[in-house]
Design a protein around this motif. Structure first.
Motif, PDB file in Angstrom:
ATOM      1  N   SER A 161       0.678  -0.418  -0.168  1.00 46.65           N
ATOM      2  CA  SER A 161      -0.178  -0.149   0.227  1.00 46.65           C
ATOM      3  C   SER A 161       1.107   1.180  -0.229  1.00 46.65           C
ATOM      4  CB  SER A 161      -1.103  -0.023   1.441  1.00 46.65           C
ATOM      5  OG  SER A 161       0.182   0.060   2.173  1.00 46.65           O
ATOM      6  N   ALA A 162       0.531   2.267  -0.764  1.00 46.72           N
ATOM      7  CA  ALA A 162       1.026   3.711  -0.524  1.00 46.72           C
ATOM      8  C   ALA A 162      -0.088   4.865  -0.395  1.00 46.72           C
ATOM      9  CB  ALA A 162       2.108   4.028  -2.024  1.00 46.72           C
ATOM     10  N   ASP A 163       0.600   6.169   0.663  1.00 45.50           N
ATOM     11  CA  ASP A 163      -0.458   6.614   0.676  1.00 45.50           C
ATOM     12  C   ASP A 163      -0.032   7.643  -0.532  1.00 45.50           C
ATOM     13  OD1 ASP A 163       2.208   8.704   0.842  1.00 45.50           O
ATOM     14  OD2 ASP A 163       1.642   9.073   3.137  1.00 45.50           O
ATOM     15  N   VAL A 219       0.986  10.915  -0.889  1.00 44.25           N
ATOM     16  CA  VAL A 219       1.453  11.539  -1.035  1.00 44.25           C
ATOM     17  C   VAL A 219       2.743  10.498  -1.603  1.00 44.25           C
ATOM     18  CG1 VAL A 219       4.006  13.261   0.057  1.00 44.25           C
ATOM     19  CG2 VAL A 219       1.247  13.413   1.027  1.00 44.25           C
ATOM     20  N   PHE A 220       2.842   9.297  -1.520  1.00 42.36           N
ATOM     21  CA  PHE A 220       3.824   8.777  -1.906  1.00 42.36           C
ATOM     22  C   PHE A 220       3.161   8.575  -3.307  1.00 42.36           C
ATOM     23  CE2 PHE A 220       6.293   5.092  -2.636  1.00 42.36           C
ATOM     24  CZ  PHE A 220       7.274   5.008  -2.577  1.00 42.36           C
ATOM     25  N   ARG A 230       4.261  11.513  -5.523  1.00 43.79           N
ATOM     26  CA  ARG A 230       5.820  12.059  -5.928  1.00 43.79           C
ATOM     27  C   ARG A 230       6.098  11.011  -6.887  1.00 43.79           C
ATOM     28  NH1 ARG A 230       5.972  16.536  -4.886  1.00 43.79           N
ATOM     29  NH2 ARG A 230       6.012  17.081  -2.671  1.00 43.79           N
ATOM     30  N   LEU A 231       5.438   9.884  -6.758  1.00 42.28           N
ATOM     31  CA  LEU A 231       6.267   8.336  -7.606  1.00 42.28           C
ATOM     32  C   LEU A 231       5.659   8.586  -9.209  1.00 42.28           C
ATOM     33  CD1 LEU A 231       5.637   5.263  -6.619  1.00 42.28           C
ATOM     34  CD2 LEU A 231       7.812   5.626  -7.026  1.00 42.28           C
ATOM     35  N   LYS A 239      12.219   1.828  -8.199  1.00 44.77           N
ATOM     36  CA  LYS A 239      11.787   2.969  -7.990  1.00 44.77           C
ATOM     37  C   LYS A 239      11.133   3.479  -6.640  1.00 44.77           C
ATOM     38  CE  LYS A 239      10.061   7.581 -10.116  1.00 44.77           C
ATOM     39  NZ  LYS A 239       9.371   7.551 -11.203  1.00 44.77           N
ATOM     40  N   ALA A 240      10.293   2.733  -6.236  1.00 42.21           N
ATOM     41  CA  ALA A 240       8.920   2.893  -5.144  1.00 42.21           C
ATOM     42  C   ALA A 240      10.396   3.122  -3.826  1.00 42.21           C
ATOM     43  CB  ALA A 240       8.360   2.387  -5.380  1.00 42.21           C
ATOM     44  N   THR A 261      13.051   5.936  -4.074  1.00 43.10           N
ATOM     45  CA  THR A 261      12.230   6.482  -4.001  1.00 43.10           C
ATOM     46  C   THR A 261      12.296   6.637  -2.259  1.00 43.10           C
ATOM     47  OG1 THR A 261      11.176   6.658  -5.246  1.00 43.10           O
ATOM     48  CG2 THR A 261       9.969   8.435  -4.173  1.00 43.10           C
ATOM     49  N   SER A 262      11.133   5.785  -1.887  1.00 42.22           N
ATOM     50  CA  SER A 262      11.056   6.324  -0.482  1.00 42.22           C
ATOM     51  C   SER A 262      12.707   6.314   0.668  1.00 42.22           C
ATOM     52  CB  SER A 262      10.432   4.442   0.214  1.00 42.22           C
ATOM     53  OG  SER A 262      10.612   4.871   1.458  1.00 42.22           O
ATOM     54  N   PRO A 316       7.183  14.059   5.509  1.00 44.82           N
ATOM     55  CA  PRO A 316       5.598  14.478   4.263  1.00 44.82           C
ATOM     56  C   PRO A 316       5.945  14.796   3.236  1.00 44.82           C
ATOM     57  CG  PRO A 316       6.202  15.682   6.998  1.00 44.82           C
ATOM     58  CD  PRO A 316       7.401  13.912   6.362  1.00 44.82           C
ATOM     59  N   ARG A 317       7.500  14.836   2.942  1.00 47.76           N
ATOM     60  CA  ARG A 317       7.529  14.891   1.892  1.00 47.76           C
ATOM     61  C   ARG A 317       7.106  14.096   0.997  1.00 47.76           C
ATOM     62  NH1 ARG A 317       9.879  19.138   4.564  1.00 47.76           N
ATOM     63  NH2 ARG A 317      10.225  21.043   3.554  1.00 47.76           N
ATOM     64  N   ILE A 318       7.852  12.705   1.185  1.00 46.74           N
ATOM     65  CA  ILE A 318       8.134  11.977   0.274  1.00 46.74           C
ATOM     66  C   ILE A 318       6.606  11.427   0.616  1.00 46.74           C
ATOM     67  CG2 ILE A 318       9.094   9.736  -0.196  1.00 46.74           C
ATOM     68  CD1 ILE A 318      10.233  12.290  -1.301  1.00 46.74           C
ATOM     69  N   GLY A 319       5.943  10.924   1.774  1.00 44.37           N
ATOM     70  CA  GLY A 319       4.695   9.938   2.237  1.00 44.37           C
ATOM     71  C   GLY A 319       5.280   8.658   2.776  1.00 44.37           C
ATOM     72  N   ARG A 320       4.728   7.745   2.254  1.00 47.37           N
ATOM     73  CA  ARG A 320       4.573   6.857   3.483  1.00 47.37           C
ATOM     74  C   ARG A 320       3.990   5.008   2.262  1.00 47.37           C
ATOM     75  NH1 ARG A 320       1.740  10.139   7.615  1.00 47.37           N
ATOM     76  NH2 ARG A 320       3.472   9.991   8.846  1.00 47.37           N
ATOM     77  N   VAL A 321       4.726   4.775   2.973  1.00 46.37           N
ATOM     78  CA  VAL A 321       4.520   3.045   1.663  1.00 46.37           C
ATOM     79  C   VAL A 321       5.070   2.054   2.062  1.00 46.37           C
ATOM     80  CG1 VAL A 321       7.160   3.080   0.359  1.00 46.37           C
ATOM     81  CG2 VAL A 321       5.012   1.956  -0.904  1.00 46.37           C
ATOM     82  N   ASN A 330      11.113  18.912  -3.481  1.00 45.73           N
ATOM     83  CA  ASN A 330       9.753  17.451  -2.873  1.00 45.73           C
ATOM     84  C   ASN A 330       8.994  18.625  -1.664  1.00 45.73           C
ATOM     85  OD1 ASN A 330       9.265  15.468  -4.255  1.00 45.73           O
ATOM     86  ND2 ASN A 330      11.462  15.751  -3.358  1.00 45.73           N
ATOM     87  N   PRO A 331       8.289  19.678  -1.510  1.00 46.65           N
ATOM     88  CA  PRO A 331       7.557  20.728  -0.503  1.00 46.65           C
ATOM     89  C   PRO A 331       6.544  19.725  -0.178  1.00 46.65           C
ATOM     90  CG  PRO A 331       7.385  21.697  -2.867  1.00 46.65           C
ATOM     91  CD  PRO A 331       8.172  20.383  -3.250  1.00 46.65           C
ATOM     92  N   VAL A 332       6.198  20.253   0.943  1.00 46.41           N
ATOM     93  CA  VAL A 332       5.531  19.797   1.784  1.00 46.41           C
ATOM     94  C   VAL A 332       4.201  19.571   1.266  1.00 46.41           C
ATOM     95  CG1 VAL A 332       4.250  19.304   4.375  1.00 46.41           C
ATOM     96  CG2 VAL A 332       6.570  19.715   3.748  1.00 46.41           C
ATOM     97  N   PRO A 333       3.648  18.828  -0.014  1.00 48.10           N
ATOM     98  CA  PRO A 333       2.098  19.289  -0.994  1.00 48.10           C
ATOM     99  C   PRO A 333       0.803  19.457   0.729  1.00 48.10           C
ATOM    100  CG  PRO A 333       2.642  16.590   0.076  1.00 48.10           C
ATOM    101  CD  PRO A 333       3.519  17.628   0.384  1.00 48.10           C
TER     102      PRO A 333
END
Lengths: 108, 213
Positions: free
Chosen positions: A37-39, A41-42, A45-46, B13-14, B17-18, B75-80, B201-204
């Motif tokens: 899963s991903a949120d 924002v992620f 970005r991707l 890539k995922a 990126t993380s 907060p800029r990149i997100g969670r995965v 990557n600014p905070v969206p």
């Protein structure tokens, strides 16, 4: 020229899932296929999609039953997690197979 | 649509990126910085304590990086959450690194016990090889090609240091110069990547109310 939906020679083209076939949605599903899963924002970005664009495509994928969207609060901030459903996973595999078949059958 | 969909490349890539935020370069740099500074402390603290004194420093560096990742990067990149394939790969990496560290520890122990009998160049070669192999394993499993270059530089450091020391250009087997330079390179590379990440990557905030609310 016969329409692909009526021409038996081009029948595999009609099998291609149009919900997935849009480049942006294909990109989203490809990434969701390889992670659990991903949120929001992620994914943004991707894929390089804007908030609005991503939101539109996610809604279409959710309506098709291909993704599940889970909303929660992390502290005071809203947080959206997106994952592929079982149906979405199967549809993506089928799409990949159909596309490969179409491309393989094309003459050089 | 003629391009082949590469699922492996997408997963890589995922993952990158993380995790490719430069902070791990900085942490690695901090670890090697200890190797540059420790020889100066060994005369006053002894070999063991001159190294052990850096454990709180590493812990602090790790904690700082963890906090930066949580409050600045995420907060800029997100969670995965990664899939099964990546989890298995990381488990394999942990197992391989555990074995590699045990082997390195045993070799280090043997070298320390025979310190007077084994020539400095031989110790340097073994030490360099261990470092090169360790970082190459990490590069392979973590899909971080930059670690191969670090591995090569770190692997060469003991040899270069030994050469500098035997020719009278450096003290303490050249460790302060070679590992100090390496640590500096890693920290600078890490900082450059981190600053670029912040810039790109600014905070969206745009669109948050419509979707996230």
């Amino acid at each position: 020229m016969a329409h692909p939906y009526t021409d038996p020679e081009l029948h595999p083209l009609a099998d291609i899932d149009q919900v997935i076939h849009a480049p942006a949605r294909l990109m989203v599903l490809t990434y969701l296929y390889v992670v659990e899963s991903a949120d929001y924002v992620f994914l943004m970005r991707l894929t390089g999609l804007t908030w609005g664009n991503l939101s539109t495509h996610l809604t279409k994928l959710e309506e098709a039953g291909y993704i599940s969207i889970h909303k929660e609060f992390k502290g005071k901030k809203p947080h959206t997690t997106i994952g592929l459903t079982k149906q979405g996973r199967t549809a993506f595999r089928e799409y990949k197979k159909s596309l490969q078949q179409v491309l393989n059958d094309l003459p050089d | 649509m003629a391009q082949q969909i590469s699922l492996k490349a997408a997963e890589r890539k995922a993952f990158r990126t993380s995790y490719d935020d430069g902070l791990w370069d900085i942490l690695l740099g901090c670890i090697f910085l200890m190797w540059a500074i420790a020889p100066y402390l060994s005369t006053s603290l002894g070999d063991f304590w001159s190294s052990a004194v850096f454990l709180p420093f590493w812990a602090l560096a790790y904690l700082t990086i963890w906090l930066i990742r949580k409050y600045v990067v995420t907060p800029r990149i997100g969670r995965v959450k990664f899939g099964r394939a990546r989890i298995i790969k990381l488990a394999k990496f942990t197992a391989v690194m555990l074995v590699a560290n045990i082997v390195a520890f045993i070799l280090g122990l043997i070298a320390a016990m025979n310190f007077e009998r084994v020539p400095g160049q031989t110790t340097s070669i073994i030490f360099g090889m261990i470092l090169l192999i360790g970082l190459s394993i990490a590069a392979y499993f973590l899909d971080f090609s930059r670690l191969y270059i670090y591995g090569l530089l770190v692997g060469l450091s003991p040899l270069v240091g030994e050469w500098l020391w035997t020719h009278g250009y450096a003290t303490h087997h050249g460790f302060p110069i070679t590992f100090g330079t390496l640590a500096g390179i890693m920290i600078l590379v890490g900082l450059a990547i981190f600053v670029r990440l912040l810039h790109d990557n600014p905070v969206p905030t745009e669109g948050l109310p419509s979707r996230e609310a």
